[in-house]
Scaffold this motif. Structure first.
Motif, PDB file in Angstrom:
ATOM      1  N   VAL A  27       0.931  -0.982  -0.008  1.00 49.50           N
ATOM      2  CA  VAL A  27       0.013  -0.009  -0.029  1.00 49.50           C
ATOM      3  C   VAL A  27       0.893   1.237  -0.086  1.00 49.50           C
ATOM      4  CG1 VAL A  27      -1.825   1.206   1.149  1.00 49.50           C
ATOM      5  CG2 VAL A  27      -1.691  -1.339   1.189  1.00 49.50           C
ATOM      6  N   LEU A  28       1.237   1.754  -1.174  1.00 55.07           N
ATOM      7  CA  LEU A  28       1.821   2.803  -1.330  1.00 55.07           C
ATOM      8  C   LEU A  28       1.572   4.119  -0.750  1.00 55.07           C
ATOM      9  CD1 LEU A  28       3.321   2.469  -4.739  1.00 55.07           C
ATOM     10  CD2 LEU A  28       4.603   2.022  -2.859  1.00 55.07           C
ATOM     11  N   GLY A  29       0.154   4.585  -1.021  1.00 53.87           N
ATOM     12  CA  GLY A  29      -0.328   5.709  -0.593  1.00 53.87           C
ATOM     13  C   GLY A  29       0.134   6.782  -1.451  1.00 53.87           C
ATOM     14  N   ALA A  30      -0.389   7.767  -1.632  1.00 56.39           N
ATOM     15  CA  ALA A  30      -0.194   9.116  -2.607  1.00 56.39           C
ATOM     16  C   ALA A  30       0.849  10.025  -2.209  1.00 56.39           C
ATOM     17  CB  ALA A  30      -1.640   9.842  -2.569  1.00 56.39           C
ATOM     18  N   GLN A  31       1.774   9.610  -1.230  1.00 58.89           N
ATOM     19  CA  GLN A  31       2.973  10.210  -0.740  1.00 58.89           C
ATOM     20  C   GLN A  31       4.068   9.348  -1.040  1.00 58.89           C
ATOM     21  OE1 GLN A  31       2.932  14.408  -0.292  1.00 58.89           O
ATOM     22  NE2 GLN A  31       2.259  13.518  -1.933  1.00 58.89           N
ATOM     23  N   ALA A  32       4.145   8.383  -1.819  1.00 53.87           N
ATOM     24  CA  ALA A  32       5.138   7.319  -1.884  1.00 53.87           C
ATOM     25  C   ALA A  32       6.597   7.759  -2.066  1.00 53.87           C
ATOM     26  CB  ALA A  32       4.823   6.307  -2.862  1.00 53.87           C
ATOM     27  N   GLY A  33       6.968   8.889  -2.858  1.00 54.93           N
ATOM     28  CA  GLY A  33       8.166   9.593  -3.052  1.00 54.93           C
ATOM     29  C   GLY A  33       8.841   8.704  -3.829  1.00 54.93           C
ATOM     30  N   GLU A  34       9.929   9.232  -4.635  1.00 54.54           N
ATOM     31  CA  GLU A  34      10.599   8.619  -5.649  1.00 54.54           C
ATOM     32  C   GLU A  34      11.256   7.290  -5.181  1.00 54.54           C
ATOM     33  OE1 GLU A  34      14.165   9.802  -9.009  1.00 54.54           O
ATOM     34  OE2 GLU A  34      13.221  11.420  -7.926  1.00 54.54           O
ATOM     35  N   ALA A  35      11.998   7.158  -4.143  1.00 53.48           N
ATOM     36  CA  ALA A  35      12.835   6.225  -3.626  1.00 53.48           C
ATOM     37  C   ALA A  35      11.889   4.963  -3.531  1.00 53.48           C
ATOM     38  CB  ALA A  35      13.574   6.409  -2.105  1.00 53.48           C
ATOM     39  N   ARG A  36      10.827   4.998  -2.983  1.00 52.19           N
ATOM     40  CA  ARG A  36       9.767   3.910  -2.995  1.00 52.19           C
ATOM     41  C   ARG A  36       9.414   3.473  -4.436  1.00 52.19           C
ATOM     42  NH1 ARG A  36       5.319   4.952   1.141  1.00 52.19           N
ATOM     43  NH2 ARG A  36       4.977   2.421   0.816  1.00 52.19           N
TER      44      ARG A  36
END
Length: 356
Positions: free
Chosen positions: A318-327
């Motif tokens: 579950v990444l979410g809308a603020q996953a970020g580039e690294a993830r």
């Protein structure tokens, strides 16, 4: 409850109460913006110069007493200018561009459908928080789908073709010559159709697992006379076709229950030398770096919509809308991609390119 009252700083308390009141005021303002849009009040005022409340009411076909109170709310919020001597109201051109022009890239009224749907779905969110269960995209209030589609349509229009696609390695030349493109999680198809209209020699397939959205996409294609795009029901990890020169995920990967499976499918369906275009909400990699109005908006939507759908879709990651580039980079590394880079960014989006 632990006693914390003795530790309160009065100045900090006053500042935060002011912030909370401002936020509540903004929520009230959203209702007024939605009414102004749906009733044609902003349209009636755009480019018309100073108008009395009676003139605004006459132009919009509304009752003057309601309009007068609505205008007061707009003046109080800085959306409309009030001229005291003439007792008239004026919508400045900058506000008109945001509030009265549905084709403007910064047209905002329809975005208020999203928090409206979140409030309507509060009972579902309460149950989800308490039980850990998911909420599928199609199980939300209908205003969610419409609000998201309208918001992204206008955001993509000035950026996707002139800025984002040219930032990818050699993709525009392929599209001009004639390429195969898959738009995975296409929703109402606005992203698909923007590309299809710009590159008539290429062929586009939009895939989504939400049938009502695909029906809207087909209607949009018919209305625009687009013949080089088609829309099909399919999951992100089992859509048909192969040899795609470009596979796109527009603000969709973080909603999926198994983003690694979706990226793996893309890796297996790309043509040699093909690219994945991943557009995701802008985010830095750490929570403490995401302190802004945009980040708060995305985290809030993620808590009730994005994560909820990913959980309903299996919840493997579950990444979410603020996953970020690294993830996101790690997702594509696990899927077998060896190249991953930030191609473009805006205050709202990261545009990332992945290649095998």
């Amino acid at each position: 409850m632990k006693d914390y009252h003795s530790h309160i700083d009065p100045a900090k308390l006053d500042a935060f109460v002011g912030q909370a009141v401002q936020d509540i005021s903004a929520a009230y303002a959203g209702v007024m913006v939605s009414l102004g849009d749906k009733l044609g009040l902003y349209t009636a005022m755009a480019g018309a110069g100073p108008l009395s409340s009676r003139e605004v009411a006459s132009r919009s076909g509304c009752a003057e007493r309601y309009v007068r109170e609505w205008l007061g709310s707009q003046v109080a919020g800085g959306y409309v200018v009030y001229h005291d001597i003439s007792d008239t109201y004026e919508l400045p051109p900058e506000q008109a561009f945001v509030l009265a022009d549905p084709d403007s890239p910064v047209f905002m009224p329809t975005a208020w459908n999203i928090p409206a749907s979140m409030w309507a779905d509060e009972p579902k969110a309460l149950e989800a928080f308490r039980t850990g269960k998911g909420i599928a995209w199609g199980d939300h209030d209908d205003r969610l789908v419409c609000g998201v589609a309208a918001f992204y349509r206008n955001a993509y229009r000035p950026s996707l073709v002139p800025l984002w696609l040219p930032s990818l390695d050699g993709v525009v030349a392929k599209l001009e010559a004639g390429a195969k493109i898959a738009d995975v999680g296409c929703g109402h198809g606005h992203s698909t159709l923007l590309m299809a209209e710009a590159f008539p020699r290429s062929r586009f397939w939009g895939f989504d697992n939400h049938q009502p959205s695909l029906d809207e996409a087909r209607d949009h294609a018919d209305g625009a006379g687009v013949r080089n795009a088609s829309f099909h029901v399919a999951r992100a990890d089992d859509y048909p076709g192969e040899g795609y020169d470009l596979i796109c995920f527009f603000d969709a990967l973080h909603d999926m229950g198994d983003p690694v499976a979706a990226a793996t499918r893309a890796a297996r369906r790309l043509a040699p030398g093909g690219s994945v275009m991943l557009v995701e909400p802008f985010a830095n990699d750490r929570v403490g770096q995401n302190v802004s109005p945009v980040a708060r908006m995305y985290y809030s939507a993620s808590a009730t919509v994005c994560c909820a759908h990913a959980i309903s879709d299996g919840g493997h990651m579950v990444l979410g809308a603020q996953a970020g580039e690294a993830r996101l980079r790690e997702v594509f590394r696990k899927a077998g991609f060896t190249q991953f880079r930030r191609a473009f960014e805006t205050p709202f989006n990261l545009v990332l390119e992945a290649r095998i």
